[in-house]
Design a protein around this motif. Sequence first.
Motif, short mmCIF file in Angstrom:
data_model
loop_
_atom_site.label_atom_id
_atom_site.label_comp_id
_atom_site.label_asym_id
_atom_site.label_seq_id
_atom_site.Cartn_x
_atom_site.Cartn_y
_atom_site.Cartn_z
N UNK A 1 98.35 8.38 -18.41
CA UNK A 1 97.42 7.23 -18.48
C UNK A 1 98.54 6.27 -19.23
N UNK A 2 98.23 4.34 -19.51
CA UNK A 2 98.62 4.06 -19.81
C UNK A 2 100.35 3.79 -20.16
N UNK A 3 100.63 4.22 -19.14
CA UNK A 3 102.32 4.10 -18.32
C UNK A 3 102.21 3.77 -17.27
N UNK A 4 103.72 2.43 -17.30
CA UNK A 4 103.87 1.10 -16.96
C UNK A 4 104.47 1.62 -15.17
N UNK A 5 104.43 1.10 -14.58
CA UNK A 5 104.62 1.93 -13.66
C UNK A 5 106.24 1.89 -12.45
N UNK A 6 106.85 0.38 -13.39
CA UNK A 6 108.24 0.82 -13.40
C UNK A 6 108.79 1.78 -14.55
N UNK A 7 108.26 3.03 -15.19
CA UNK A 7 109.09 3.71 -15.98
C UNK A 7 107.86 4.64 -15.23
N UNK A 8 108.25 4.99 -14.36
CA UNK A 8 107.54 6.25 -13.42
C UNK A 8 108.95 5.90 -11.93
N UNK A 9 109.56 7.37 -11.75
CA UNK A 9 110.34 7.53 -10.61
C UNK A 9 109.47 9.16 -9.47
N UNK A 10 108.96 9.07 -8.52
CA UNK A 10 108.28 10.38 -7.76
C UNK A 10 109.48 11.00 -7.71
N UNK A 11 109.30 12.19 -7.41
CA UNK A 11 110.95 12.51 -6.82
C UNK A 11 109.91 14.74 -6.31
N UNK A 12 110.48 14.89 -5.88
CA UNK A 12 110.20 16.51 -5.22
C UNK A 12 110.96 17.28 -5.78
N UNK A 13 110.50 18.65 -5.93
CA UNK A 13 111.15 19.51 -6.19
C UNK A 13 111.17 21.48 -5.24
N UNK A 14 111.47 22.09 -5.24
CA UNK A 14 110.54 22.67 -4.19
C UNK A 14 109.57 22.65 -3.51
N UNK A 15 108.86 21.21 -3.16
CA UNK A 15 108.14 21.19 -2.52
C UNK A 15 106.44 20.68 -2.96
N UNK A 16 107.50 20.25 -4.29
CA UNK A 16 105.69 20.03 -5.26
C UNK A 16 106.73 18.75 -5.66
N UNK A 17 106.04 17.56 -5.83
CA UNK A 17 105.85 16.51 -6.25
C UNK A 17 105.98 16.15 -7.84
N UNK A 18 107.05 15.25 -7.90
CA UNK A 18 107.00 15.24 -9.59
C UNK A 18 107.17 13.92 -9.99
N UNK A 19 107.09 13.89 -11.04
CA UNK A 19 106.88 12.00 -11.71
C UNK A 19 107.63 12.28 -13.04
N UNK A 20 108.82 12.12 -12.79
CA UNK A 20 109.90 11.72 -13.60
C UNK A 20 109.22 9.88 -14.16
N UNK A 21 109.08 10.73 -15.99
CA UNK A 21 108.96 9.49 -16.89
C UNK A 21 109.74 8.98 -18.20
N UNK A 22 110.60 7.78 -17.63
CA UNK A 22 111.16 7.09 -18.53
C UNK A 22 110.84 6.56 -19.43
N UNK A 23 111.75 7.42 -20.80
CA UNK A 23 110.82 6.98 -22.44
C UNK A 23 110.90 5.49 -22.46
N UNK A 24 110.07 5.08 -23.41
CA UNK A 24 110.18 3.56 -23.60
C UNK A 24 111.74 2.95 -24.55
N UNK A 25 111.45 1.98 -24.09
CA UNK A 25 112.97 0.85 -24.68
C UNK A 25 112.96 1.22 -26.22
N UNK A 26 113.19 1.51 -26.92
CA UNK A 26 114.07 1.25 -28.46
C UNK A 26 114.80 0.21 -28.66
#
Length: 471
Positions: free
Chosen positions: A245-270
């Motif tokens: 929740x409340x994570x900008x779409x540009x910080x989320x990158x979909x990926x797959x591993x062993x048939x699983x769908x994963x979401x990589x979430x980039x850290x906030x820009x600090x």
Amino acid sequence: MPRRSRTDKSRWYRPVALVTDMLGAGVPVAFLFQDARQPHTPLATLTVCVAWLCVLTVHQRYGLRRLGETRGLLPTLHDWLTLVGLLAMLRVVTGESSPPAVALLAVTPAPVLTALCRSLTHRHLVAQRRQAHAVHRALVVGEAGPVDRVVAQLASRTDHPYVVIGAVHVGEVPSHSGVPEAGQLEAAPSGGDGDGQAVLAAARSHSAGTVLVVPGSLLCGERLRALSWAVQDAGLPLVIASGLADVALRRVRPATAAGLHLLHVEPPVRRGPQMVVKSALDRLGAALGLVALAPLLGLIALVVRLDSAGPALYRQTRVGHRGVPFTMWKFRSMAPGADLLRAGLDAVNEVDGPLFKMRADPRVTRVGRVLRRTSLDELPQLVNVLRGEMSLVGPRPPLPAEVAAYERPALRRLLVKPGLTGPWQVSGRSDLSWDETLALDLRYADNWSLTGDLDLLARTMRAVVDGRGAY
């Protein structure tokens, strides 16, 4: 002609966007090239129009799924840079000889008008969705707890396309979401296609257009896959809630591993180059603002002094970036000694949480009411921005007493510099509850971007004119 369904967007979005883009690209080129007596003006005008429309079409800007969903500032800038590159190559290939300054100036209005059109369309769509138009009727499926959280999150805002019309719960735990009970699935999978049939029956009986599944311990793995097959084979759109929740779409990158769908979430820009650019733009903007507004600042200071006894400027300790206190400057809008009267007004505080606000605060002077209504009392904070204690855009700077009452989540708002303007100022200001204010600030702190700051600065002008929540 059939009437537009309440679930459809307005039909005028696409034609208005096309006409605006053609005029924004063609008219300036025709006018400037004709004024500069350039040859082949009609051909140049047609080329720019076609190139601009092609760039927008290739980037899928006219798709009904995208029209109205965002204000389009960053995508339009990206499209315009693509257009400039394409036209530069055409100049080399064709030997077009117009002055580069004239050519660049001629194509500059195109992104401005396009972004303005997308912004107006977005505002219209948001207003439509507040009236339950242009929405998807969603049937939510999942365990009671996760379903309650998803329903509450969707109900908290109206800038999205989903309205929940029913829920199919998994297991025996009762729901507290308040949406109609559309069906129930057993805690343990029954085998076969029982889950799918139950969900499809509930979707038909409630005229659902979308099935929104909330995975959980009772709905995952093979059971979730079998349910998704049943829903999609029936021709219904399927949406899976990730739990983020409340994570900008540009910080989320979909990926797959062993048939699983994963979401990589980039850290906030600090830190990094973007923060360096933000700091440089803050100080440059503050310096230019102080120079340009110097006569107005002097006039306001004089009016404040003439209206009531006391200094023109008011200094107050606020808590800044990472909890570091600093002295914030404002034009004085209250009578001298107003801080000493603050404790006696707690009983008539009109907002919740650690904040204090009153619509008719007796401490505010006549001129102070005007200054607060127009936000002119905040202008001396340009000095704080120039000194690096504040930013042009960010959360409002809290008082030390407010920070002392913060719970742990609220401390995250101190991870960015406080701002002269920000999400609080453009979203209702003092009309917002503490929870709404905190949610806006946390969303800003975690999803900050330069384009987001530009958007907030542009929206600030409208908020100042509107004056809603300013007291």
